[in-house]
Design an enzyme around this catalytic site. Structure first.
Site, short mmCIF file in Angstrom:
data_model
loop_
_atom_site.label_atom_id
_atom_site.label_comp_id
_atom_site.label_asym_id
_atom_site.label_seq_id
_atom_site.Cartn_x
_atom_site.Cartn_y
_atom_site.Cartn_z
N SER A 196 0.12 -0.83 -0.17
CA SER A 196 0.49 -0.32 0.09
C SER A 196 0.58 1.06 -0.34
CB SER A 196 -1.28 0.01 1.71
OG SER A 196 -1.31 1.33 1.71
N TYR A 209 -2.14 -0.63 10.58
CA TYR A 209 -1.79 -1.08 9.56
C TYR A 209 -0.88 -1.27 8.81
CZ TYR A 209 -3.71 -1.27 4.03
OH TYR A 209 -4.15 -1.70 3.18
#
Ligand SMILES: NC(=O)c1ccc[n+]([C@@H]2O[C@H](COP(=O)([O-])OP(=O)(O)OC[C@H]3O[C@@H](n4cnc5c(N)ncnc54)[C@H](O)[C@@H]3O)[C@@H](O)[C@H]2O)c1
Length: 321
Positions: A196, A209
């Site tokens: 990501s 995350y």
């Protein structure tokens, strides 16, 4: 006696200076070698930015996608199937994996649904044994499954933090570990990590995350280098994908009330990822200028980076009502 000692010290000082001089000379020679090798590579890289290489043909190959039952994983599975790949859809949600497989078969390819919790080494190992016996070797491994959520650290439960680390980080280690040996034996394979942008640029409202995605980037960099050092660099490729926000789920779209840049669509992102994989790109940022922007920003002091966050990314507005 004293004179002899002085003579010896002078001699050893001379020897020391000579060896330092040689060391420095060798470093300069090595540096010049790096420059000579780097210039054509850089020129080719710039050329390839404008004229990309042909996409490699993967029809008939077997692709395994974790988390292929929903969102980006499902879109990747559909795109690979449209290119003639057989697809193994691995998901903790078996019904979703089976639903994806039913859609994939419309492309007249083989599709297999497996219920596996990819955070469990035992389950991943059992999957590899079953696949090698009943389906055959995996050509492209796509580690896509992850827990995607936004929460400040103090609001994140210990259980959620543990699950995030297990699913988002350990799964990459387990799947790569169980499939890599066969890839080395066959001298063929491609390992893909869906990371990501939060693995390159820390997200303040998704601390655990974001941490997990930094770990994925580090893992992929280390695996890539291991393969090169062991002589597999030309046979087993790696691609680490770092996309910006994708409109895969309603809660993601709703959380990002005022994103500074438009969210990516799932189908577009899947297509860009697969084209990057088929061009053997090692690091793939989507959109590409984000990658350059983040790297450039990191050359500056943290206070200047914070100005970029405040005035360009405008993070405080993203989730405000
Ligand atoms: N959505 C975004 O904005 C965004 C942005 C950048 C990167 N990504 C990355 O893209 C990937 C896919 O994200 P998404 O938005 O499609 O997520 P998603 O939640 O829509 O889908 C994730 C899939 O993984 C499966 N899964 C979850 N835990 C699992 C486990 N333990 N074992 C096996 N399967 C499991 C889920 O059942 C689901 O099918 C993730 O790695 C995510 O970090 C997403």
């Amino acid at each position: 006696m004293l004179q002899v000692k002085v003579h010896t010290e002078e001699g050893s000082t001379k020897n020391f200076s000579r060896s330092v001089f040689l060391e420095v000379l060798f470093v300069i020679v090595d540096f010049v070698k790096v420059l000579c090798y780097a210039v054509p590579i850089l020129a080719m890289h710039i050329f390839r930015t404008f004229i990309p290489p042909k996409l490699k043909d993967v029809s008939g190959q077997t692709v395994l996608i974790t988390g292929g039952g929903n969102g980006l994983g499902r879109a990747l599975a559909l795109n690979f199937a449209s290119r003639g790949c057989n697809v193994v859809v691995v998901d903790i949600d078996l019904a979703a994996a089976e639903q994806t497989c039913a859609e994939l078969r419309r492309n007249r390819v083989d599709a297999y649904a497996y219920r596996v919790d990819v955070s469990s080494y035992e389950q991943v190992e059992a999957l590899a044994i079953d696949l090698h016996k009943n389906v055959g070797p995996v050509d492209i491994l796509v580690n896509n499954a992850a827990l995607v959520y936004f929460d400040f650290l103090h609001n994140t439960s210990v259980e959620m933090a543990n699950r995030t680390i297990d699913i988002n980080i350990k799964s990459h280690v387990w799947t790569t570990k169980v499939f890599l040996e066969k890839m080395m034996e066959r001298k063929r394979g491609h390992i893909v990590a869906i990371s990501s942008m939060s693995g390159m640029y820390a997200f303040p409202w998704a601390v655990v995350y974001s941490t997990s995605k930094y770990a994925v980037n580090g893992f992929m960099a280390a695996v890539t280098e291991q393969l090169r050092l062991q002589g597999y660099g030309d046979h087993i490729q790696t691609t680490c994908v770092c996309p910006y926000y994708i409109a895969t789920r309603k809660d993601i779209v709703e959380f990002l009330k005022k994103p500074r840049f438009k969210l990516l669509t799932t189908e577009h992102t899947a297509r860009v990822i697969i084209e990057g994989i088929l061009r053997n790109e090692v690091i793939l940022a989507i959109p590409p200028f984000f990658d350059l922007g983040v790297r450039f920003m990191q050359l500056f002091p943290v206070k200047i980076q914070q100005l970029v966050r405040d005035y360009i990314i405008r993070e405080y507005e993203l989730n405000s009502s």
